[in-house]
Motif scaffolding. Structure first.
Motif, PDB file in Angstrom:
ATOM      1  N   GLU A   7       1.127  -1.842  -6.343  1.00  0.00           N
ATOM      2  CA  GLU A   7      -0.256  -2.424  -6.236  1.00  0.00           C
ATOM      3  C   GLU A   7      -0.272  -3.551  -7.210  1.00  0.00           C
ATOM      4  N   ASP A   8       0.197  -3.504  -8.348  1.00  0.00           N
ATOM      5  CA  ASP A   8      -0.110  -4.549  -9.561  1.00  0.00           C
ATOM      6  C   ASP A   8       0.916  -5.671  -9.057  1.00  0.00           C
ATOM      7  N   ARG A   9       2.107  -5.200  -8.600  1.00  0.00           N
ATOM      8  CA  ARG A   9       3.105  -6.409  -8.348  1.00  0.00           C
ATOM      9  C   ARG A   9       2.451  -7.200  -7.110  1.00  0.00           C
ATOM     10  N   LEU A  10       1.657  -6.634  -6.035  1.00  0.00           N
ATOM     11  CA  LEU A  10       1.218  -7.246  -4.835  1.00  0.00           C
ATOM     12  C   LEU A  10       0.274  -8.080  -5.421  1.00  0.00           C
ATOM     13  N   ALA A  28      -1.827 -13.463  -6.119  1.00  0.00           N
ATOM     14  CA  ALA A  28      -2.331 -14.541  -6.950  1.00  0.00           C
ATOM     15  C   ALA A  28      -1.537 -15.587  -7.014  1.00  0.00           C
ATOM     16  N   ASP A  29      -0.232 -15.545  -7.190  1.00  0.00           N
ATOM     17  CA  ASP A  29       0.707 -16.691  -7.432  1.00  0.00           C
ATOM     18  C   ASP A  29       0.804 -17.494  -6.052  1.00  0.00           C
ATOM     19  N   LEU A  30       0.902 -16.725  -5.104  1.00  0.00           N
ATOM     20  CA  LEU A  30       1.002 -17.719  -3.847  1.00  0.00           C
ATOM     21  C   LEU A  30      -0.324 -18.222  -3.583  1.00  0.00           C
ATOM     22  N   GLN A  31      -1.300 -17.764  -3.814  1.00  0.00           N
ATOM     23  CA  GLN A  31      -2.754 -18.516  -3.748  1.00  0.00           C
ATOM     24  C   GLN A  31      -2.729 -19.625  -4.650  1.00  0.00           C
ATOM     25  N   ASP A  32      -2.194 -19.556  -5.949  1.00  0.00           N
ATOM     26  CA  ASP A  32      -2.376 -20.670  -6.943  1.00  0.00           C
ATOM     27  C   ASP A  32      -1.247 -21.684  -6.338  1.00  0.00           C
ATOM     28  N   ARG A  33      -0.333 -21.240  -5.723  1.00  0.00           N
ATOM     29  CA  ARG A  33       0.508 -22.307  -5.013  1.00  0.00           C
ATOM     30  C   ARG A  33       0.202 -22.991  -3.665  1.00  0.00           C
ATOM     31  N   ASN A  34      -1.043 -22.462  -3.375  1.00  0.00           N
ATOM     32  CA  ASN A  34      -1.414 -22.621  -1.989  1.00  0.00           C
ATOM     33  C   ASN A  34      -0.612 -22.467  -0.735  1.00  0.00           C
ATOM     34  N   VAL A  35      -0.061 -21.376  -0.983  1.00  0.00           N
ATOM     35  CA  VAL A  35       0.910 -20.702   0.033  1.00  0.00           C
ATOM     36  C   VAL A  35       0.085 -19.851   0.906  1.00  0.00           C
ATOM     37  N   VAL A  36      -0.571 -19.033   0.301  1.00  0.00           N
ATOM     38  CA  VAL A  36      -1.399 -17.914   1.016  1.00  0.00           C
ATOM     39  C   VAL A  36      -3.076 -18.430   0.756  1.00  0.00           C
ATOM     40  N   ARG A  37      -3.737 -17.901   1.610  1.00  0.00           N
ATOM     41  CA  ARG A  37      -5.310 -18.000   1.093  1.00  0.00           C
ATOM     42  C   ARG A  37      -5.890 -16.824   1.695  1.00  0.00           C
ATOM     43  N   ALA A  87       7.145  -1.093   4.746  1.00  0.00           N
ATOM     44  CA  ALA A  87       6.933  -2.054   3.784  1.00  0.00           C
ATOM     45  C   ALA A  87       6.732  -1.633   2.437  1.00  0.00           C
ATOM     46  N   GLY A  88       6.086  -0.080   2.142  1.00  0.00           N
ATOM     47  CA  GLY A  88       6.236   0.507   1.229  1.00  0.00           C
ATOM     48  C   GLY A  88       7.437   0.825   0.481  1.00  0.00           C
ATOM     49  N   ARG A  89       8.394   1.124   1.256  1.00  0.00           N
ATOM     50  CA  ARG A  89       9.608   1.515   1.018  1.00  0.00           C
ATOM     51  C   ARG A  89      10.560   0.416   0.233  1.00  0.00           C
ATOM     52  N   ARG A  90       9.933  -0.818   0.614  1.00  0.00           N
ATOM     53  CA  ARG A  90      10.526  -1.986  -0.284  1.00  0.00           C
ATOM     54  C   ARG A  90      10.513  -2.033  -1.696  1.00  0.00           C
ATOM     55  N   GLY A  91       9.661  -1.678  -2.326  1.00  0.00           N
ATOM     56  CA  GLY A  91       9.579  -1.520  -3.576  1.00  0.00           C
ATOM     57  C   GLY A  91      10.332  -0.310  -4.207  1.00  0.00           C
ATOM     58  N   PHE A  92      10.827   0.504  -3.526  1.00  0.00           N
ATOM     59  CA  PHE A  92      11.480   1.566  -4.043  1.00  0.00           C
ATOM     60  C   PHE A  92      13.086   1.553  -3.664  1.00  0.00           C
ATOM     61  N   LEU A  93      13.530   0.752  -2.828  1.00  0.00           N
ATOM     62  CA  LEU A  93      14.841   0.499  -2.388  1.00  0.00           C
ATOM     63  C   LEU A  93      15.676  -0.544  -3.109  1.00  0.00           C
ATOM     64  N   GLU A  94      16.449  -0.466  -3.766  1.00  0.00           N
ATOM     65  CA  GLU A  94      17.176  -1.527  -4.762  1.00  0.00           C
ATOM     66  C   GLU A  94      18.503  -1.354  -4.268  1.00  0.00           C
ATOM     67  N   GLY A  95      19.086  -2.498  -4.113  1.00  0.00           N
ATOM     68  CA  GLY A  95      20.445  -2.648  -3.828  1.00  0.00           C
ATOM     69  C   GLY A  95      20.518  -2.908  -2.206  1.00  0.00           C
ATOM     70  N   GLU A  96      19.795  -2.799  -1.493  1.00  0.00           N
ATOM     71  CA  GLU A  96      19.621  -2.937   0.090  1.00  0.00           C
ATOM     72  C   GLU A  96      19.273  -4.137   0.559  1.00  0.00           C
ATOM     73  N   ALA A 126       0.194   7.600  -8.714  1.00  0.00           N
ATOM     74  CA  ALA A 126       0.822   7.335 -10.000  1.00  0.00           C
ATOM     75  C   ALA A 126       2.065   6.591  -9.593  1.00  0.00           C
ATOM     76  N   ILE A 127       2.899   6.844  -8.713  1.00  0.00           N
ATOM     77  CA  ILE A 127       4.097   6.093  -8.253  1.00  0.00           C
ATOM     78  C   ILE A 127       3.832   4.781  -7.801  1.00  0.00           C
ATOM     79  N   THR A 128       2.862   4.535  -6.851  1.00  0.00           N
ATOM     80  CA  THR A 128       2.526   3.326  -6.073  1.00  0.00           C
ATOM     81  C   THR A 128       1.659   2.496  -6.987  1.00  0.00           C
ATOM     82  N   ASP A 129       1.306   2.854  -8.113  1.00  0.00           N
ATOM     83  CA  ASP A 129       0.439   2.007  -8.951  1.00  0.00           C
ATOM     84  C   ASP A 129       0.929   0.704  -9.229  1.00  0.00           C
ATOM     85  N   SER A 130       2.225   0.800  -9.618  1.00  0.00           N
ATOM     86  CA  SER A 130       3.004  -0.411  -9.834  1.00  0.00           C
ATOM     87  C   SER A 130       3.092  -1.374  -8.834  1.00  0.00           C
TER      88      SER A 130
END
Length: 133
Positions: A103-106, A111-120, A45-54, A97-101
């Protein structure tokens, strides 16, 4: 013709502080997962943010295969960028330092998914869940 993956199981060994292993064990128990399954899933799950193009299939947390990109791409740039700001970083400092971004994206995504009532979020149940359709 597609490349064949070696699906055989191999051992991976790492060392973490005892408190961290205890936290992982407790979380794995909460999720009714083995410790191995928990660590493998969290790493993937953590690798998803680092692997572009897969493809999504290559990044699947259920996959036992891990793809190591030899060029490192974006991750190499992130590591170099962090290391240019100081002389030495411990593993934990560099990881933070590397994973901070991520966490911010998650946080923003949740927040967006909760605003759209997809996740609670349920404090009572201690986590997030999909809202029933």
């Amino acid at each position: 013709m597609s490349e064949q993956r070696d699906e055989s199981r191999v051992t991976v060994k790492t060392y973490v502080p005892a408190y961290q292993k205890d936290e992982w064990r407790d979380h794995a128990d909460e999720l009714d997962m083995s410790q191995s399954e928990f660590v493998r899933t969290m790493v993937q799950a953590g690798r998803r943010g680092f692997l572009e193009g897969e493809t999504d299939d290559e990044q699947s947390p259920d996959s036992s295969a891990t793809t190591d990109t030899t060029d490192g791409g974006d991750l190499e740039e992130r590591v170099e960028s962090v290391l240019t700001t100081g002389e030495y970083y411990s593993w934990d400092e560099l990881l933070a330092a590397i994973t901070d971004s991520i966490e911010d994206r998650l946080e923003a995504t949740l927040a967006d998914l909760q605003d759209r009532n997809v996740v609670r979020y349920s404090g009572r149940n201690g986590g997030y869940t999909l809202v029933d359709s």
